[in-house]
Design a protein around this motif. Structure first.
Motif, PDB file in Angstrom:
ATOM      1  N   VAL A  31       1.249  -0.725  -0.102  1.00 52.32           N
ATOM      2  CA  VAL A  31      -0.244  -0.063  -0.022  1.00 52.32           C
ATOM      3  C   VAL A  31       0.996   1.068  -0.084  1.00 52.32           C
ATOM      4  N   PHE A  32       1.244   1.766  -0.900  1.00 49.40           N
ATOM      5  CA  PHE A  32       1.951   3.580  -1.146  1.00 49.40           C
ATOM      6  C   PHE A  32       0.501   4.340  -0.467  1.00 49.40           C
ATOM      7  N   VAL A  33       1.111   5.374   0.598  1.00 46.57           N
ATOM      8  CA  VAL A  33      -0.045   6.325   1.415  1.00 46.57           C
ATOM      9  C   VAL A  33       0.580   7.210   1.982  1.00 46.57           C
ATOM     10  N   SER A  34       0.481   7.938   1.071  1.00 48.04           N
ATOM     11  CA  SER A  34       0.996   9.391   1.229  1.00 48.04           C
ATOM     12  C   SER A  34       0.688   9.971   2.969  1.00 48.04           C
ATOM     13  N   ASP A  35       1.846  11.312   2.598  1.00 43.86           N
ATOM     14  CA  ASP A  35       1.410  11.761   4.725  1.00 43.86           C
ATOM     15  C   ASP A  35       1.595  11.417   5.176  1.00 43.86           C
ATOM     16  N   ALA A  36       2.782  10.159   5.374  1.00 43.95           N
ATOM     17  CA  ALA A  36       3.150   9.265   6.059  1.00 43.95           C
ATOM     18  C   ALA A  36       4.001   9.309   6.518  1.00 43.95           C
ATOM     19  N   ILE A  37       5.182   8.986   7.690  1.00 38.37           N
ATOM     20  CA  ILE A  37       6.384   8.837   7.456  1.00 38.37           C
ATOM     21  C   ILE A  37       6.759   6.952   7.796  1.00 38.37           C
ATOM     22  N   GLU A  40       5.983   4.887  11.635  1.00 34.79           N
ATOM     23  CA  GLU A  40       5.422   5.302  12.661  1.00 34.79           C
ATOM     24  C   GLU A  40       4.143   4.812  12.374  1.00 34.79           C
ATOM     25  N   ARG A  41       2.786   4.824  12.853  1.00 36.42           N
ATOM     26  CA  ARG A  41       1.569   4.207  12.395  1.00 36.42           C
ATOM     27  C   ARG A  41       0.539   4.819  12.438  1.00 36.42           C
ATOM     28  N   VAL A  42      -0.295   4.472  11.675  1.00 33.63           N
ATOM     29  CA  VAL A  42      -1.310   5.487  10.652  1.00 33.63           C
ATOM     30  C   VAL A  42      -2.427   4.838  11.244  1.00 33.63           C
ATOM     31  N   VAL A  43      -4.106   5.998  10.099  1.00 31.29           N
ATOM     32  CA  VAL A  43      -4.817   5.098   9.898  1.00 31.29           C
ATOM     33  C   VAL A  43      -4.906   5.981   8.499  1.00 31.29           C
ATOM     34  N   SER A  66       6.119   9.019  14.437  1.00 24.94           N
ATOM     35  CA  SER A  66       7.472   9.692  14.314  1.00 24.94           C
ATOM     36  C   SER A  66       7.971  10.473  14.825  1.00 24.94           C
ATOM     37  N   PRO A  67       9.639  10.560  15.702  1.00 24.37           N
ATOM     38  CA  PRO A  67      10.284  11.868  15.836  1.00 24.37           C
ATOM     39  C   PRO A  67      10.301  12.625  14.678  1.00 24.37           C
ATOM     40  N   HIS A  68      10.166  12.493  13.523  1.00 24.26           N
ATOM     41  CA  HIS A  68      10.845  13.507  13.111  1.00 24.26           C
ATOM     42  C   HIS A  68       9.448  14.076  12.482  1.00 24.26           C
ATOM     43  N   ARG A  69       8.247  13.440  12.557  1.00 24.28           N
ATOM     44  CA  ARG A  69       6.866  14.549  12.234  1.00 24.28           C
ATOM     45  C   ARG A  69       7.194  16.081  12.510  1.00 24.28           C
ATOM     46  N   ARG A  70       6.479  16.711  11.866  1.00 28.05           N
ATOM     47  CA  ARG A  70       6.061  17.842  12.943  1.00 28.05           C
ATOM     48  C   ARG A  70       5.022  18.788  11.843  1.00 28.05           C
ATOM     49  N   PRO A  71       5.047  20.199  12.819  1.00 32.13           N
ATOM     50  CA  PRO A  71       3.420  20.422  11.998  1.00 32.13           C
ATOM     51  C   PRO A  71       3.400  21.017  10.683  1.00 32.13           C
ATOM     52  N   HIS A  72       2.595  20.950   9.460  1.00 24.45           N
ATOM     53  CA  HIS A  72       3.205  20.528   9.015  1.00 24.45           C
ATOM     54  C   HIS A  72       3.296  22.746   8.467  1.00 24.45           C
ATOM     55  N   VAL A  73       4.111  22.616   7.555  1.00 25.28           N
ATOM     56  CA  VAL A  73       5.019  24.053   6.820  1.00 25.28           C
ATOM     57  C   VAL A  73       3.370  24.674   6.420  1.00 25.28           C
ATOM     58  N   TRP A  74       2.950  24.353   6.026  1.00 30.99           N
ATOM     59  CA  TRP A  74       1.892  24.975   4.459  1.00 30.99           C
ATOM     60  C   TRP A  74       0.092  24.061   5.479  1.00 30.99           C
ATOM     61  N   PRO A  75      -0.191  24.907   5.966  1.00 33.24           N
ATOM     62  CA  PRO A  75      -2.045  24.653   7.049  1.00 33.24           C
ATOM     63  C   PRO A  75      -2.792  23.699   6.078  1.00 33.24           C
ATOM     64  N   GLU A  76      -3.004  24.311   5.082  1.00 42.09           N
ATOM     65  CA  GLU A  76      -3.405  23.526   3.617  1.00 42.09           C
ATOM     66  C   GLU A  76      -3.071  22.410   2.857  1.00 42.09           C
ATOM     67  N   ALA A  77      -1.823  21.733   3.509  1.00 44.67           N
ATOM     68  CA  ALA A  77      -0.984  20.920   3.323  1.00 44.67           C
ATOM     69  C   ALA A  77      -1.482  19.889   4.319  1.00 44.67           C
ATOM     70  N   ALA A  78      -2.009  20.125   5.919  1.00 48.65           N
ATOM     71  CA  ALA A  78      -1.485  19.172   6.640  1.00 48.65           C
ATOM     72  C   ALA A  78      -3.057  18.895   6.974  1.00 48.65           C
ATOM     73  N   LEU A  79      -3.019  17.605   8.012  1.00 50.16           N
ATOM     74  CA  LEU A  79      -3.423  16.027   8.287  1.00 50.16           C
ATOM     75  C   LEU A  79      -5.155  16.559   8.731  1.00 50.16           C
ATOM     76  N   GLY A  93       6.548  18.124   3.566  1.00 46.47           N
ATOM     77  CA  GLY A  93       6.117  19.632   4.906  1.00 46.47           C
ATOM     78  C   GLY A  93       5.865  19.221   6.361  1.00 46.47           C
ATOM     79  N   HIS A  94       5.487  17.690   6.104  1.00 41.96           N
ATOM     80  CA  HIS A  94       5.093  17.781   8.017  1.00 41.96           C
ATOM     81  C   HIS A  94       6.576  16.490   8.280  1.00 41.96           C
ATOM     82  N   ILE A  95       7.659  16.521   7.957  1.00 39.90           N
ATOM     83  CA  ILE A  95       8.851  15.563   8.156  1.00 39.90           C
ATOM     84  C   ILE A  95       9.918  17.078   8.308  1.00 39.90           C
TER      85      ILE A  95
END
Length: 406
Positions: A31-37, A40-43, A66-79, A93-95
């Motif tokens: 499964v190719f999953v976007s916006d994940a690192i 980490e474990r995601v839904v 992930s310890p490398h996750r951060r708030p996305h630099v672009w709110p319009e692209a965030a989770l 942008g979330h890394i």
């Protein structure tokens, strides 16, 4: 689309793939999953289940970050936005930026091994700019939909989404970018050259000449023509090309070549290294770019700019005279192809005249790896290799490699 589309599943991505997508497994299926690192474990929500071998999914929640996750630099692209409404163009942008570069290095290393048969590790070097990887784009294209909405496309879509911010853009571009509805056009380009004011290109306009400064040198080009989008990229690549050239193999009077030469940026970089006696032919398919290249390279009497498709132009090398073949055999060739790479036909035609060295500037790791493998089979060994983070907060990476005859 099948019955699984829209289904939410838990995934634990293990690695990154070319394109900025993480790779996970679900019941044995990729499964190719976007916006994940990776790690980490995601839904994630299944978006495409048409292939038996793999599915595609979008992350909707993070269960174990992930310890490398951060708030996305672009709110319009965030989770926090629904996946269908997330702006495209900042898929990393979330890394945290250092980890972005590690992932890009992994992709390039893996591509070289898988598609080129070459074992090589490389570090991705950063460029000057804010530590969070913002404020580097000097050019942005916005789209206009049938309802007049202006914005970027949503990720992996041709649907326009409105945005209130453009954090990857330099301040002058963000300030000038239109926010209100427009009609009668499909696109709006916003650019901020190093010389002069920021400007809009609304739809199809007659091109205007602009000037870009790189160090002490000035380049003339059309405002709708190609230019590196990172504010520091032209100087970085010019320097990288000069560093990649083996000075012992550089013969200014050889039949040196700059293929896919644009407006002459990299030919000029070689000229700075070789001096006023440089003989070089720059080949570019865009006639307007060729005209500008002739002007930009005028200080070198031995420089020529020719309009032509490189894949056709290089066929003529086979008809070179004995004298010209000797000059080609001593040549330094600069290759800066589009994302698809130079390809086997172009590389075979170049290798047939046995140039002394080839400096390859690549914007796609898979295409570069494939071409590196082709060159290796043609008797050209990959020597120096550097990679640059010309596109922070995206999956893209630039590479500069030198190939020499075995």
């Amino acid at each position: 689309m099948g019955e699984n589309v829209g289904r939410e599943v838990e995934l634990e991505p293990q690695r990154i793939a070319h394109g900025g997508i993480s790779v996970a497994r679900l019941d044995g299926r990729v499964v190719f999953v976007s916006d994940a690192i990776p790690g980490e474990r995601v839904v994630a929500r299944i978006t495409d289940d048409r292939k038996k071998a793999f599915w595609q999914a979008d992350t909707v929640r993070v269960l174990q970050p992930s310890p490398h996750r951060r708030p996305h630099v672009w709110p319009e692209a965030a989770l926090e936005r629904d996946p269908d409404e997330r702006a495209g163009g900042a898929e990393f942008g979330h890394i945290a930026v250092p980890h972005q570069r590690e992932l890009k290095a992994q992709v390039l290393t893996d591509a070289l091994q898988r598609f080129g048969g070459l074992e090589r590790r490389v570090e991705v070097e950063g460029l000057p700019g804010p530590a969070d990887g913002t404020r580097w784009r000097t050019r942005v294209r916005l789209h206009v939909d049938d309802d007049g909405v202006v914005g970027p496309y949503a990720a992996r879509s041709h649907r326009v989404v409105p945005v209130a911010s453009l954090p990857l853009a330099v301040e002058a571009v963000e300030a000038l970018a239109p926010r209100d509805g427009m009609t009668g056009v499909d696109t709006v380009d916003v650019l901020a050259p190093t010389e002069g004011e920021a400007r809009l290109i609304v739809g199809r306009q007659t091109p205007s000449a602009i000037r870009e400064r790189v160090g002490e040198r000035e380049f003339r080009l059309d405002d709708d023509g190609f230019w590196q989008v990172h504010r520091a990229a032209p100087e970085t690549l010019s320097s990288a090309v000069r560093d990649a050239v083996d000075p012992e193999l550089l013969d200014p009077r050889a039949a040196n070549l700059d293929l896919y030469g644009g407006v002459g940026l990299l030919a000029a970089a070689l000229g700075d290294l070789a001096g006023p006696a440089l003989r070089i032919t720059s080949v570019e398919s865009d006639a307007r770019a060729t005209e500008h290249a002739a002007e930009n390279l005028a200080e070198w009497i031995g420089a020529r700019a020719e309009t032509g498709r490189v894949e056709r132009w290089v066929r003529g090398l086979a008809d070179a005279s004995a004298t010209e073949r000797a000059r080609l055999g001593a040549a330094t060739v600069i290759l800066d192809p589009p994302r698809a790479g130079a390809g086997a036909d172009v590389l075979t035609a170049i290798a047939a005249v046995r140039p002394a060295q080839i400096v390859y500037v690549a914007c796609d790791p898979v295409a570069f790896a494939r071409d590196a493998g082709v060159l290796d089979g043609l008797g050209y060994t990959l020597g120096s290799l550097r990679a640059f983070d010309l596109f922070p907060n995206t999956h893209h990476v630039e590479a500069v490699g030198r190939f020499t005859r075995e």
